[in-house]
Scaffold this motif. Structure first.
Motif, PDB file in Angstrom:
ATOM      1  N   GLU A 137      41.419  26.724  35.431  1.00 40.50           N
ATOM      2  CA  GLU A 137      42.776  27.260  35.405  1.00 40.50           C
ATOM      3  C   GLU A 137      42.775  28.756  35.084  1.00 40.50           C
ATOM      4  O   GLU A 137      42.026  29.211  34.231  1.00 40.50           O
ATOM      5  CB  GLU A 137      43.630  26.536  34.368  1.00 40.50           C
ATOM      6  CG  GLU A 137      43.904  25.098  34.736  1.00 40.50           C
ATOM      7  CD  GLU A 137      44.823  24.428  33.752  1.00 40.50           C
ATOM      8  OE1 GLU A 137      45.682  23.673  34.200  1.00 40.50           O
ATOM      9  OE2 GLU A 137      44.699  24.675  32.531  1.00 40.50           O
ATOM     10  N   THR A 138      43.638  29.466  35.770  1.00 41.97           N
ATOM     11  CA  THR A 138      43.741  30.912  35.616  1.00 41.97           C
ATOM     12  C   THR A 138      45.201  31.330  35.603  1.00 41.97           C
ATOM     13  O   THR A 138      46.007  30.779  36.349  1.00 41.97           O
ATOM     14  CB  THR A 138      43.016  31.609  36.796  1.00 41.97           C
ATOM     15  OG1 THR A 138      41.648  31.220  36.787  1.00 41.97           O
ATOM     16  CG2 THR A 138      43.116  33.101  36.717  1.00 41.97           C
ATOM     17  N   LEU A 139      45.530  32.303  34.757  1.00 40.00           N
ATOM     18  CA  LEU A 139      46.844  32.932  34.781  1.00 40.00           C
ATOM     19  C   LEU A 139      46.727  34.260  35.507  1.00 40.00           C
ATOM     20  O   LEU A 139      45.795  35.018  35.273  1.00 40.00           O
ATOM     21  CB  LEU A 139      47.351  33.223  33.366  1.00 40.00           C
ATOM     22  CG  LEU A 139      48.036  32.117  32.599  1.00 40.00           C
ATOM     23  CD1 LEU A 139      48.550  32.653  31.263  1.00 40.00           C
ATOM     24  CD2 LEU A 139      49.173  31.493  33.365  1.00 40.00           C
ATOM     25  N   TYR A 195      40.834  39.525  44.532  1.00 41.63           N
ATOM     26  CA  TYR A 195      40.846  39.908  45.946  1.00 41.63           C
ATOM     27  C   TYR A 195      41.893  39.111  46.727  1.00 41.63           C
ATOM     28  O   TYR A 195      42.663  39.664  47.507  1.00 41.63           O
ATOM     29  CB  TYR A 195      39.457  39.698  46.555  1.00 41.63           C
ATOM     30  CG  TYR A 195      39.424  39.946  48.045  1.00 41.63           C
ATOM     31  CD1 TYR A 195      39.362  41.239  48.547  1.00 41.63           C
ATOM     32  CD2 TYR A 195      39.474  38.881  48.946  1.00 41.63           C
ATOM     33  CE1 TYR A 195      39.348  41.472  49.928  1.00 41.63           C
ATOM     34  CE2 TYR A 195      39.461  39.107  50.316  1.00 41.63           C
ATOM     35  CZ  TYR A 195      39.395  40.396  50.799  1.00 41.63           C
ATOM     36  OH  TYR A 195      39.386  40.621  52.149  1.00 41.63           O
ATOM     37  N   GLU A 196      41.922  37.799  46.514  1.00 39.15           N
ATOM     38  CA  GLU A 196      42.861  36.950  47.248  1.00 39.15           C
ATOM     39  C   GLU A 196      44.306  37.199  46.835  1.00 39.15           C
ATOM     40  O   GLU A 196      45.196  37.295  47.667  1.00 39.15           O
ATOM     41  CB  GLU A 196      42.506  35.473  47.068  1.00 39.15           C
ATOM     42  CG  GLU A 196      41.189  35.070  47.703  1.00 39.15           C
ATOM     43  CD  GLU A 196      41.152  35.239  49.212  1.00 39.15           C
ATOM     44  OE1 GLU A 196      42.218  35.234  49.865  1.00 39.15           O
ATOM     45  OE2 GLU A 196      40.037  35.399  49.747  1.00 39.15           O
ATOM     46  N   PHE A 197      44.543  37.291  45.529  1.00 42.54           N
ATOM     47  CA  PHE A 197      45.921  37.401  45.052  1.00 42.54           C
ATOM     48  C   PHE A 197      46.455  38.824  45.163  1.00 42.54           C
ATOM     49  O   PHE A 197      47.667  39.030  45.224  1.00 42.54           O
ATOM     50  CB  PHE A 197      46.047  36.838  43.638  1.00 42.54           C
ATOM     51  CG  PHE A 197      46.123  35.342  43.649  1.00 42.54           C
ATOM     52  CD1 PHE A 197      47.335  34.689  43.614  1.00 42.54           C
ATOM     53  CD2 PHE A 197      44.967  34.575  43.755  1.00 42.54           C
ATOM     54  CE1 PHE A 197      47.411  33.306  43.677  1.00 42.54           C
ATOM     55  CE2 PHE A 197      45.023  33.199  43.816  1.00 42.54           C
ATOM     56  CZ  PHE A 197      46.249  32.563  43.774  1.00 42.54           C
ATOM     57  N   ASP A 198      45.575  39.799  45.231  1.00 44.35           N
ATOM     58  CA  ASP A 198      46.007  41.183  45.426  1.00 44.35           C
ATOM     59  C   ASP A 198      46.628  41.385  46.805  1.00 44.35           C
ATOM     60  O   ASP A 198      47.328  42.366  47.036  1.00 44.35           O
ATOM     61  CB  ASP A 198      44.813  42.124  45.227  1.00 44.35           C
ATOM     62  CG  ASP A 198      45.227  43.507  44.796  1.00 44.35           C
ATOM     63  OD1 ASP A 198      46.124  43.612  43.938  1.00 44.35           O
ATOM     64  OD2 ASP A 198      44.657  44.482  45.307  1.00 44.35           O
ATOM     65  N   LYS A 199      46.413  40.441  47.701  1.00 42.82           N
ATOM     66  CA  LYS A 199      47.053  40.497  49.021  1.00 42.82           C
ATOM     67  C   LYS A 199      48.574  40.406  48.887  1.00 42.82           C
ATOM     68  O   LYS A 199      49.303  40.886  49.751  1.00 42.82           O
ATOM     69  CB  LYS A 199      46.544  39.359  49.907  1.00 42.82           C
ATOM     70  CG  LYS A 199      45.083  39.502  50.279  1.00 42.82           C
ATOM     71  CD  LYS A 199      44.584  38.294  51.030  1.00 42.82           C
ATOM     72  CE  LYS A 199      43.090  38.414  51.329  1.00 42.82           C
ATOM     73  NZ  LYS A 199      42.549  37.207  51.963  1.00 42.82           N
ATOM     74  N   VAL A 234      48.104  43.201  41.082  1.00 37.63           N
ATOM     75  CA  VAL A 234      47.879  42.243  40.004  1.00 37.63           C
ATOM     76  C   VAL A 234      47.703  43.036  38.717  1.00 37.63           C
ATOM     77  O   VAL A 234      46.895  43.958  38.650  1.00 37.63           O
ATOM     78  CB  VAL A 234      46.625  41.383  40.289  1.00 37.63           C
ATOM     79  CG1 VAL A 234      46.261  40.539  39.077  1.00 37.63           C
ATOM     80  CG2 VAL A 234      46.854  40.514  41.513  1.00 37.63           C
ATOM     81  N   ARG A 235      48.471  42.685  37.704  1.00 32.63           N
ATOM     82  CA  ARG A 235      48.423  43.399  36.429  1.00 32.63           C
ATOM     83  C   ARG A 235      47.351  42.817  35.507  1.00 32.63           C
ATOM     84  O   ARG A 235      46.686  43.552  34.793  1.00 32.63           O
ATOM     85  CB  ARG A 235      49.784  43.333  35.765  1.00 32.63           C
ATOM     86  CG  ARG A 235      49.862  44.097  34.469  1.00 32.63           C
ATOM     87  CD  ARG A 235      51.246  44.124  33.927  1.00 32.63           C
ATOM     88  NE  ARG A 235      51.946  45.214  34.610  1.00 32.63           N
ATOM     89  CZ  ARG A 235      53.243  45.402  34.549  1.00 32.63           C
ATOM     90  NH1 ARG A 235      54.006  44.566  33.887  1.00 32.63           N
ATOM     91  NH2 ARG A 235      53.818  46.412  35.169  1.00 32.63           N
ATOM     92  N   ASN A 236      47.181  41.496  35.524  1.00 38.12           N
ATOM     93  CA  ASN A 236      46.243  40.867  34.594  1.00 38.12           C
ATOM     94  C   ASN A 236      45.810  39.512  35.136  1.00 38.12           C
ATOM     95  O   ASN A 236      46.598  38.824  35.784  1.00 38.12           O
ATOM     96  CB  ASN A 236      46.910  40.694  33.220  1.00 38.12           C
ATOM     97  CG  ASN A 236      45.928  40.470  32.107  1.00 38.12           C
ATOM     98  OD1 ASN A 236      44.719  40.428  32.322  1.00 38.12           O
ATOM     99  ND2 ASN A 236      46.438  40.318  30.905  1.00 38.12           N
ATOM    100  N   THR A 244      33.738  30.484  41.010  1.00 33.85           N
ATOM    101  CA  THR A 244      34.630  31.535  41.499  1.00 33.85           C
ATOM    102  C   THR A 244      34.717  32.658  40.474  1.00 33.85           C
ATOM    103  O   THR A 244      35.011  32.425  39.303  1.00 33.85           O
ATOM    104  CB  THR A 244      36.036  30.977  41.782  1.00 33.85           C
ATOM    105  OG1 THR A 244      35.926  29.935  42.745  1.00 33.85           O
ATOM    106  CG2 THR A 244      36.959  32.049  42.314  1.00 33.85           C
ATOM    107  N   ARG A 245      34.454  33.875  40.930  1.00 34.49           N
ATOM    108  CA  ARG A 245      34.490  35.037  40.050  1.00 34.49           C
ATOM    109  C   ARG A 245      35.900  35.612  39.969  1.00 34.49           C
ATOM    110  O   ARG A 245      36.705  35.435  40.880  1.00 34.49           O
ATOM    111  CB  ARG A 245      33.528  36.118  40.557  1.00 34.49           C
ATOM    112  CG  ARG A 245      32.081  35.658  40.569  1.00 34.49           C
ATOM    113  CD  ARG A 245      31.225  36.684  41.231  1.00 34.49           C
ATOM    114  NE  ARG A 245      31.771  36.903  42.596  1.00 34.49           N
ATOM    115  CZ  ARG A 245      31.237  37.679  43.494  1.00 34.49           C
ATOM    116  NH1 ARG A 245      30.149  38.351  43.230  1.00 34.49           N
ATOM    117  NH2 ARG A 245      31.782  37.818  44.690  1.00 34.49           N
ATOM    118  N   ARG A 246      36.139  36.284  38.887  1.00 33.28           N
ATOM    119  CA  ARG A 246      37.431  36.955  38.696  1.00 33.28           C
ATOM    120  C   ARG A 246      37.733  37.878  39.876  1.00 33.28           C
ATOM    121  O   ARG A 246      38.856  37.944  40.357  1.00 33.28           O
ATOM    122  CB  ARG A 246      37.394  37.739  37.389  1.00 33.28           C
ATOM    123  CG  ARG A 246      38.626  38.564  37.143  1.00 33.28           C
ATOM    124  CD  ARG A 246      38.411  39.521  35.974  1.00 33.28           C
ATOM    125  NE  ARG A 246      39.452  40.519  35.947  1.00 33.28           N
ATOM    126  CZ  ARG A 246      40.494  40.494  35.140  1.00 33.28           C
ATOM    127  NH1 ARG A 246      40.622  39.508  34.281  1.00 33.28           N
ATOM    128  NH2 ARG A 246      41.394  41.443  35.187  1.00 33.28           N
TER     129      ARG A 246
END
Length: 90
Positions: free
Chosen positions: A43-45, A25-29, A33-35, A18-20
């Protein structure tokens, strides 16, 4: 100090392929997204600009299927910030 963040989510179960940009794209829904930072392979923050957007993502994107993996979304805690090298700001 609060026990968990109100702006930052810890996302577990991220597939290694999975690319950044896919995560963004998914979480910007949910909202801006700031960072985004990858701690470990799975795991990703994700830091949101607004608390309400982070809350929406927490409620609606938990268990999202992305690249064949089921994402688990949690509120980030101070130890998660340490693992990413981020400073706790809340």
């Amino acid at each position: 100090m609060p026990r968990s963040s109100e702006y930052v989510l810890l996302v577990q179960g991220v597939a290694s392929r999975t690319r950044r940009s896919d995560i963004e794209y998914e979480f910007d829904k949910a909202g801006p997204v700031r960072n985004i930072a990858r701690i470990r392979d799975d795991e990703t923050l994700i830091e949101f600009k607004h608390r309400s957007d982070a809350s929406w993502a927490y409620k609606n994107l938990d268990r999202l299927d992305l690249d064949g993996s089921t994402l688990r979304v949690h509120w980030a805690e101070p130890a998660d910030f340490d693992a990413f090298g981020w400073e706790w700001f809340e």
